[in-house]
Design a protein around this motif. Structure first.
Motif, PDB file in Angstrom:
ATOM      1  N   GLU A 576       6.734  -0.253   7.690  1.00  0.00           N
ATOM      2  CA  GLU A 576       6.494   0.598   8.850  1.00  0.00           C
ATOM      3  C   GLU A 576       7.818   0.968   9.505  1.00  0.00           C
ATOM      4  OE1 GLU A 576       3.961  -1.776  11.254  1.00  0.00           O
ATOM      5  OE2 GLU A 576       2.154  -1.400  10.042  1.00  0.00           O
ATOM      6  N   ASN A 577       7.814   2.122  10.192  1.00  0.00           N
ATOM      7  CA  ASN A 577       8.983   2.651  10.905  1.00  0.00           C
ATOM      8  C   ASN A 577       9.999   3.219   9.914  1.00  0.00           C
ATOM      9  OD1 ASN A 577       7.782   1.682  13.306  1.00  0.00           O
ATOM     10  ND2 ASN A 577       8.685  -0.348  12.937  1.00  0.00           N
ATOM     11  N   GLY A 583      10.676  -2.629   9.847  1.00  0.00           N
ATOM     12  CA  GLY A 583       9.302  -2.888  10.241  1.00  0.00           C
ATOM     13  C   GLY A 583       8.576  -3.735   9.205  1.00  0.00           C
ATOM     14  N   ALA A 584       7.344  -4.070   9.525  1.00  0.00           N
ATOM     15  CA  ALA A 584       6.545  -4.938   8.658  1.00  0.00           C
ATOM     16  C   ALA A 584       6.114  -4.199   7.387  1.00  0.00           C
ATOM     17  CB  ALA A 584       5.318  -5.412   9.416  1.00  0.00           C
ATOM     18  N   ILE A 585       5.775  -5.004   6.352  1.00  0.00           N
ATOM     19  CA  ILE A 585       5.286  -4.425   5.088  1.00  0.00           C
ATOM     20  C   ILE A 585       3.901  -3.818   5.317  1.00  0.00           C
ATOM     21  CG2 ILE A 585       4.472  -4.949   2.758  1.00  0.00           C
ATOM     22  CD1 ILE A 585       6.631  -7.154   2.653  1.00  0.00           C
ATOM     23  N   LEU A 606      -3.856   0.537   2.304  1.00  0.00           N
ATOM     24  CA  LEU A 606      -2.704  -0.282   2.652  1.00  0.00           C
ATOM     25  C   LEU A 606      -3.061  -1.750   2.417  1.00  0.00           C
ATOM     26  CD1 LEU A 606      -1.668   1.558   5.961  1.00  0.00           C
ATOM     27  CD2 LEU A 606      -0.711   1.841   3.653  1.00  0.00           C
ATOM     28  N   ASP A 607      -2.085  -2.620   2.582  1.00  0.00           N
ATOM     29  CA  ASP A 607      -2.329  -4.044   2.317  1.00  0.00           C
ATOM     30  C   ASP A 607      -3.397  -4.634   3.233  1.00  0.00           C
ATOM     31  OD1 ASP A 607      -0.439  -3.824   0.380  1.00  0.00           O
ATOM     32  OD2 ASP A 607       1.031  -5.183   1.291  1.00  0.00           O
ATOM     33  N   PHE A 620       3.374   9.710   6.882  1.00  0.00           N
ATOM     34  CA  PHE A 620       3.430   8.291   7.235  1.00  0.00           C
ATOM     35  C   PHE A 620       4.784   7.934   7.854  1.00  0.00           C
ATOM     36  CE2 PHE A 620       3.739   3.705   6.277  1.00  0.00           C
ATOM     37  CZ  PHE A 620       2.516   3.283   6.798  1.00  0.00           C
ATOM     38  N   ASP A 621       4.737   7.105   8.866  1.00  0.00           N
ATOM     39  CA  ASP A 621       5.955   6.616   9.539  1.00  0.00           C
ATOM     40  C   ASP A 621       6.416   5.369   8.799  1.00  0.00           C
ATOM     41  OD1 ASP A 621       7.956   5.824  11.273  1.00  0.00           O
ATOM     42  OD2 ASP A 621       6.576   5.194  12.879  1.00  0.00           O
ATOM     43  N   GLY A 622       7.252   5.582   7.755  1.00  0.00           N
ATOM     44  CA  GLY A 622       7.622   4.434   6.938  1.00  0.00           C
ATOM     45  C   GLY A 622       8.855   4.652   6.099  1.00  0.00           C
TER      46      GLY A 622
END
Length: 646
Positions: A576-577, A583-585, A606-607, A620-622
Motif C-alpha cells: 500500500e501507498n 506500506g503494508a503488503i 487481495l491477500d 490502486f495506491d500501491g
C-alpha cells in the motif's frame, strides 16, 4: 359476347357454305346453341403456319368446324381432314373438311355425318378418337402445315416435366414432358439438346432410381438426333399393363436416353421421374482432407418427392482408375463409430458416387428428413484393400459445424519452440469439435492434453481430456459434449469457462508442459498495463510488472526481472501507498524464479480477500517490491510504483 361474335362470324361465311356444300344447294345457315370447343393446330412440316379449330354445336344437331390458320401462303387452297386415332399414331380420314383458303386462312364446314355416313353429333365429336391435318396442297398431301389432336386425344393443359441431365457424353441433356390427354392417356415429349446429327437415340423408362438402375418399363419413340425430339403416346407399359397420366407422379422410375441401338451401354442423358423426382431441397456437407493430401469434396443429399434422398459424393483429387469405398458412420469423426450406410463407391476417374438413400444397411428406414438429425460422419477410403487410409472425411447431420468458432492461443511453456492454438467449433447440436494445432512437437511422440480448472497461473484439477496430440502432425481432434465427470459441456459453456489448457511432453512426463494457455473467461482481452521495476538494493537487477486484462476483468500479473541470480527464489508483493512512503503488503505474487526471472500470478483478490479487478489495479495506491529471498526480505532487488502512483 364471344357467342354473338361467333354467330356474326359464321354469318359472314354463308356464301362460302353455299359454294362448298355440294350436298345441299338450298343450304340455310345453321343456328348455334352457343356451345363451342377450340383445339390448337400446331406447326408441323412448314414453320410459321399454325392456328385453331373451333367446333360449334348447332340447334339442328349438326356441327360446324371453323378452321382459322395463320401464315398460309396467298392464293393456295389447303385440304383439311379429321383422321382416326391420335396424330402420333396416325389413321385413316374420317371426315373431309372444306379446304382452307390461303388468302384468309379460313375454312368452314357443317356436317352431321362422317365420310362413311356414320352419324355424329357435337357431344360425340368431343369424345372422338381423332386429330386434324391441314395439308400444303392437293398435290402435296404429304406436307402437313398444321396439325392437332381433338376429342379424347386433346391435351388438357396439365403436364409434368422432368429434367434429363448429362450422363456419359458431355453436352447432351434435356427434359421429358408428360402431357395429359382428355382420355387420361399421355403425350410424352423428349427434348434433348446436343444430340449428334443423323443419330437415332433409343429411350426408355426404367424401374427404380437412376442410382439403383432397373428393368425397362416403357419404350419411347427413339429421339431423332437432327431435332433432339421424340413424341410418344402412352397408355400401356411394354408388358401391356395400363399406364395412364395419373400413374406418372407415383412412378418409381427414371429415364435413360442411349447413344444408339448398338451402344445402349452409353447413356447420353438420364433423369429420375415420378416419386423419384427431386424436390429441390438439398443439404450439403464438406468432406475435408484426411490421410492423403489434395483429396477433398462434399456430399449432397437431395430430397425426392417420396421422401427418400439422392446422395451425391463429389470428390476432387481422386487417383484415376481407383474405386473408393464410402460410408456413413455413427458418432462424430473425432469419436469414430460403426458403419450405418454404404454408398456406391466413388469412381476415381470422375470423383463421383450416386446412391439412393431409403434404408440403413440394417434395413431400417433412412429418409431425407432423418439426415439433419443424424449423429454421424462420412468416410471415403483409398480402396477396398486399404480401408484404413481415409482420403476424405466430414461430419454430417447434427454433427455438422455451424461456422461459429472460438480460438485460444497455447504458448510455449517448459520447452522452447513448441506452441499453437486450440479451436472450438460449434456443432448444430450444440456440442463442439475441439482441434489442437501444435507446432514444433517432436516426431513420433504422443502428447496428452487436458482442460484444467482455474487459470494457468493458479493451476487446478483436470476437467476434460483431449485426444492426445500426434507429434508427427501436431494435431488432436476431440468431440466436446461432457466433462470427464460426465456433466454436460457444450460449446456455449466454453466462453464462460474458468479454465486453462496444458499439453504435456508424454504420458510418462506429464510434469513437462510443452504448451499452455488460458481459455474461456480467463482468456486475455488484449489490453495490458506495464510498470517499470527499477534497481534498488542490488545493482543490475530490474524489470517490469505487466498486468494483462482477462475477459472476466481479473488480471494476469507477469513479473519479468532481469539478472536475478540462478537458483534463487524471489518473493514479490504489492504494498500500500507509494514506495517513498511505504506500506503494508496488500497482495502476494508467486515468487520470481531466479533461473528465468519470471513470475505469473492470477490477480482477483487481495491477500485479505478483497476483490480487485484489472480496472482497480490501474488506480490502486500501491507499489511493488521484489525481494532477494524469503530469508532476506529486507533486501529489495527491484521496486516500482503502480496504479495511481505511477
Amino acid at each position: 359476347m364471344k357467342k354473338l361474335n361467333l354467330i356474326l362470324f359464321l354469318a359472314s361465311f354463308s356464301l362460302l357454305f353455299q359454294s362448298c356444300n355440294d350436298n345441299n344447294d338450298d343450304f340455310d345457315l345453321p343456328v348455334s346453341t352457343g356451345e363451342t370447343t377450340v383445339y390448337d393446330l400446331g406447326t408441323k412440316d412448314v414453320s410459321g403456319i399454325s392456328g385453331k379449330a373451333t367446333f360449334v354445336e348447332n340447334t339442328d344437331a349438326s356441327v360446324t368446324i371453323v378452321l382459322d390458320i395463320d401464315g398460309t401462303p396467298a392464293g393456295g387452297m389447303h385440304p383439311a381432314h379429321i383422321h382416326l386415332n391420335s396424330a402420333l399414331e396416325g389413321g385413316d380420314i374420317a371426315l373431309t373438311l372444306n379446304a382452307v383458303n390461303g388468302d384468309n386462312g379460313k375454312s368452314v364446314t357443317t356436317f352431321s355425318t362422317l365420310n362413311d355416313g356414320t352419324s355424329i353429333n357435337y357431344s360425340q365429336l368431343l369424345n372422338f378418337d381423332g386429330y386434324i391435318n391441314v395439308h400444303l396442297s392437293a398435290d402435296e398431301l404429304g406436307t402437313i402445315v398444321a396439325q392437332g389432336d381433338i376429342g379424347q386425344n386433346a391435351l388438357t393443359g396439365e403436364s409434368k416435366t422432368y429434367d434429363l441431365g448429362e450422363k456419359d457424353v458431355a453436352g447432351i441433356s434435356g427434359n421429358v414432358t408428360f402431357s395429359k390427354r382428355a382420355n387420361g392417356e399421355t403425350l410424352a415429349t423428349l427434348m434433348i439438346d446436343g444430340t449428334p446429327a443423323g443419330g437415332i437415340h433409343p429411350a426408355h423408362i426404367h424401374a427404380n432410381t437412376a442410382a439403383e438402375s432397373g428393368a425397362i418399363l416403357f419404350s419411347f419413340t427413339p429421339v431423332n438426333g437432327d431435332t433432339g425430339m421424340s413424341v410418344t403416346n402412352i397408355n400401356a407399359f411394354d408388358d401391356g399393363s395400363p399406364f395412364m397420366y395419373s400413374d406418372i407422379e407415383g412412378l418409381d422410375a427414371y429415364v435413360n436416353v442411349h447413344l444408339s441401338a448398338n451402344a445402349l451401354g452409353t447413356i447420353v442423358s438420364q433423369g429420375d421421374i415420378g416419386q423419384n423426382d427431386l424436390t429441390g431441397t438439398t443439404k450439403t456437407y464438406d468432406l475435408g482432407e484426411k490421410d492423403v493430401t489434395g483429396i477433398s469434396g462434399d456430399v449432397i443429399f437431395s430430397e425426392r418427392v417420396n421422401g427418400e434422398a439422392l446422395a451425391t459424393l463429389m470428390i476432387d483429387g481422386t487417383p484415376a482408375g481407383g474405386m473408393h469405398p464410402a460410408h456413413i458412420h455413427a458418432n462424430t469423426a473425432a469419436e469414430s463409430g460403426a458403419i450405418l450406410y454404404t454408398f456406391t463407391p466413388v469412381n476415381g476417374d470422375t470423383g463421383m458416387s450416386v446412391s439412393n438413400v431409403a434404408t440403413f444397411d440394417d434395413g431400417s428406414a433412412f429418409m431425407f428428413s432423418d439426415i439433419e438429425g443424424l449423429d454421424a460422419y462420412v468416410n471415403v477410403h483409398l480402396s477396398a484393400n486399404a480401408l484404413g487410409t481415409i482420403v476424405s472425411q466430414g461430419d454430417i447431420g447434427q454433427n455438422d459445424l455451424t461456422g461459429t468458432t472460438k480460438t485460444y492461443d497455447l504458448g510455449e511453456k517448459d520447452i522452447a519452440g513448441i506452441s499453437g492454438d486450440v479451436i472450438f467449433s460449434e456443432r448444430v447440436n450444440g456440442e463442439a469439435l475441439a482441434t489442437l494445432m501444435i507446432d514444433g512437437t517432436p516426431a513420433g511422440g504422443m502428447h496428452p492434453a487436458h482442460i484444467h480448472a482455474n487459470t494457468a497461473a493458479e493451476s487446478g484439477a483436470i476437467l476434460y481430456t483431449f485426444t492426445p496430440v500426434n507429434g508427427d502432425t501436431g494435431m488432436s481432434v476431440s468431440n466436446v459434449a461432457a466433462f470427464d465427470d460426465g456433466s454436460a459441456f457444450m460449446f456455449s459453456d466454453i466462453e464462460g469457462l474458468d479454465a486453462y489448457i496444458n499439453v504435456h511432453l508424454s504420458a510418462t512426463a506429464l510434469g513437462t508442459i510443452v504448451s499452455q494457455g488460458d481459455i474461456g473467461q480467463n482468456d486475455l482481452s488484449g489490453e495490458s498495463k506495464a510498470y517499470v521495476l527499477a534497481e534498488k538494493d542490488v545493482p543490475g537487477i530490474s524489470g517490469t510488472a505487466t498486468f494483462y486484462k482477462r475477459v472476466n476483468n481479473t488480471a494476469l500479473a507477469v513479473l519479468n526481472i532481469q539478472n536475478t541470480p540462478a537458483g534463487g527464489m524471489h518473493p514479490a508483493h504489492i504494498h500500500e501507498n507509494d514506495a517513498a512512503t511505504g506500506g503494508a503488503i496488500a497482495f502476494t505474487f508467486n515468487v520470481v524464479n531466479g533461473d528465468t526471472g519470471m513470475s505469473n500470478t492470477q490477480v482477483e483478490t487481495l491477500d485479505d480477500n478483497t476483490a480487485i479487478t484489472y480496472d482497480d489495479i490501474l488506480s490502486f495506491d500501491g507499489y511493488i517490491n521484489v525481494h532477494l529471498s524469503a530469508t532476506q526480505l529486507g533486501t529489495i532487488v527491484a521496486q516500482g510504483n503502480i496504479g495511481s502512483n505511477e
